[in-house]
Design a protein around this motif. Structure first.
Motif: not given
Length: 626
Positions: A231-242, A274-280
């Motif tokens: 995540v530190a190297a690729n913050p865009r991954l957080l939006q990908d998960f969203w 990441l976990l904060g926006n993880l539905a389920g």
């Protein structure tokens, strides 16, 4: 390519014991070798530069220092190339081992299927025997024993294939990790190990699978330390998960297996964003993670955009406001999208008997409307509690999509994009509670206002688990390109009909005019009729839009309730009123106390009744729309 859907029960497995694609791993090995060649070529190019700055062309201390730096670069490049080749070797070995294990597993499955067929055929033959001679019975028994022996051998081979697969996978991960650690000696050993383990986990992702499925595979495989580095190297991954969330049911099952373990706390500490926006996930976990991210965002507010800072202020005010009346939760908090995306919950979301998701409409981005929409949600929660105090209730104020403005409100884009994410949140509510044995599943309702009804209706065609009711207030219309019929909505029935409700105030001119301009269909027949207001005049033709049948309509015009007194009418389009009289474009802003969600309005009373599964408490009649 082998199918993951193959029935492997003949060998005693309800899973694929040897998953993955050897071809995909081999392809990655080829690409890594190409990268190694490029790295070596770059080192050669630097070496050529070194020859041009060596004596007699350049000498002295500066030349020596520069040459020393170039030697370091050359050595690092060649070392990296060597390690990349070692990684490619490990990938090739893993591809071969995976292929061998899959071949053994597939052979075992085929043999087990044949043995089961023979067992069934022999048992039928034995059952059909009348009086049989001993020789015939003996042959059948020997045939049955032989088939059973072959079945046992096949199942043993399947277990052997699975063990070989996991052993090879471990060897591969170790080899890659060692190569990476050797190539990155300056890094702390813990980071090198995390990077190596992360790379080995990512290397076995299936390129043919959906992004959502691969995101779930990453959750299962990556360590907390690898996640933090990634995540530190690729913050865009957080939006990908969203944008491409994993299955909420799979997320809930995965998290259930982590609860109470050290790994759970390590993950929360490593990647709360990441976990904060993880539905389920349980709402308490999401709240804990999102509040941590929110606190960090406050510390670096000077680095944020004006819009992000406004969102922070809105969230802070909403949480403070909620804390006075009900437990509050930061359900979603995402600053990585084109606009801030937020959801704030009120009530005990993990335990409430009813959970209502309230979707906002036009001009309701989180940076401008989090506080006011939370106020609407709290008003709804208070009325739910008043109508049925025997049950516990919770409401989520959802501003998790890029809400349209007056220009984009006529387009389907915001609804389509928002619906995808919203459907996962609704399924996540079901999934998070389904793993709990100590509390019953909740009644899940959707309440939407204005363009939020357009978006939410589209979401309700996508959900896996039906919701218990859907209530539309001042609908901006249903996009029939996304929702051809209200029968397409996955909403359970109440009193023999789908629990889909709608209301539109007579003085709400903006909703029908907007629906007409956009070509959408109104769920309220009465809202599409001309002459809604004496002052409309030339606007009347614009209110003669299309309608869509299937909802049950209730009044927002005010009423007298014996024993309770008068309920106020809604006098405009806004969720909450302000000022002394109607104002704004087409009088959309209702006066204070006369919005759809204002306290003591008939609209709020009836919406609370439908959203808690008590339509019999609606004031007046429910009229089926045509």
């Amino acid at each position: 390519m082998r199918s993951e859907l193959t029935d492997r029960s003949p060998v005693g497995c309800d899973w694929d014991p040897t998953p993955g694609s050897p071809e995909a791993v081999a392809d990655r090995a080829t690409r890594v070798r190409h990268a190694a060649e490029a790295q070596w070529d770059q080192a050669d190019a630097v070496a050529a530069v070194l020859r041009t700055v060596a004596p007699p062309y350049w000498s002295g201390m500066a030349a020596e220092a520069f040459a020393a730096r170039l030697h370091t670069v050359i050595d690092a490049g060649r070392k990296a190339a060597a390690r990349l080749n070692e990684g490619a070797d490990a990938l090739d070995a893993w591809a071969d081992a995976m292929g061998d294990a899959q071949e053994l597993a597939d052979s075992a499955l085929s043999r087990a299927e044949k043995a089961l067929e023979d067992i069934e055929r022999t048992e039928l033959a034995m059952a059909s025997l009348g009086v049989a001679d001993d020789a015939t019975l003996y042959r059948l028994r020997m045939r049955l024993e032989d088939a059973q022996t072959r079945l046992d051998r096949a199942r043993a081979d399947a277990r052997e294939a699975e063990a070989a697969y996991h052993s090879s996978e471990t060897t591969f991960g170790r080899a890659v990790g060692e190569a990476v650690r050797d190539a990155m000696a300056p890094l702390p050993s813990s980071e090198g190990a995390a990077f190596g383990s992360g790379l080995s986990a990512l290397a076995v992702l299936d390129p043919s699978a959906s992004v959502n499925a691969n995101h779930m595979s990453m959750l299962r495989r990556l360590t907390p330390e690898a996640w933090a580095l990634l995540v530190a190297a690729n913050p865009r991954l957080l939006q990908d998960f969203w944008e491409h969330p994993p299955s909420p049911d799979a997320v809930a099952s995965w998290w259930k297996g982590l609860e109470g373990t050290p790994l759970e706390q390590r993950l929360i500490s490593a990647v709360p964003e990441l976990l904060g926006n993880l539905a389920g996930l349980p709402f308490a976990v999401r709240d804990r993670c999102n509040r941590a991210v929110y606190a960090e965002a406050l510390k670096r507010a000077s680095d944020l955009t004006d819009e992000q800072r406004r969102a922070l202020a809105q969230v802070g005010a909403a949480l403070l406001r909620g804390a006075r009346d009900a437990p509050s939760s930061l359900v979603c908090f995402n600053l990585h999208g084109s606009v801030p995306l937020v959801a704030v919950g009120f009530g005990e979301l993990d335990r409430a008997n009813t959970v209502t998701w309230a979707a906002a409409g036009m001009d309701s981005d989180a940076s401008a409307a989090t506080y006011s929409w939370s106020e609407s949600a709290l008003n709804l929660l208070s009325e739910q509690d008043r109508l049925d105090p025997t049950q516990s209730h919770a409401v989520v104020a959802w501003l998790g999509y890029d809400a349209p403005d007056r220009v984009t409100v006529s387009t389907p884009g915001p609804a389509s994009a928002g619906a995808y994410r919203f459907s996962y949140e609704l399924d996540g509510t079901h999934a998070a509670r389904s793993t709990r044995a100590d509390v019953p599943p909740p009644l899940i309702a959707v309440v939407a206002h204005s363009y939020g009804t357009t978006m939410a209706a589209a979401a309700l065609t996508r959900v896996k688990h039906p919701v218990d009711s859907f209530t539309m207030l001042g609908s901006a219309g249903i996009d029939t390109g996304l929702v051809p019929s209200l029968s397409n909505l996955k909403v359970r029935a109440a009193d023999g009909s789908p629990a889909v409700y709608a209301t539109a105030a007579r003085s709400d001119v903006l909703a029908p005019v907007g629906s007409k301009v956009a070509g959408r269909a109104l769920p309220n027949h009465e809202a599409a009729l001309p002459g809604l207001l004496p002052l409309e005049g030339d606007l009347a033709p614009w209110t003669q839009g299309r309608t869509i049948a299937g909802a049950r309509s209730f009044s927002s015009e005010g009423a007298y309730v014996p024993g309770e007194g008068y309920l106020l009418p809604t006098k405009g389009h806004s969720a909450l009123g302000s000022g002394d009289s109607r104002s704004g474009f087409l009088g959309a802003t209702a006066p204070a106390g006369h919005g759809y969600f204002d306290v003591n309005t008939e609209s709020l009373r009836n919406t609370a009744a439908t959203s808690i599964g008590r339509p019999e408490l609606v004031v007046g009649v429910l009229t089926a729309t045509k």
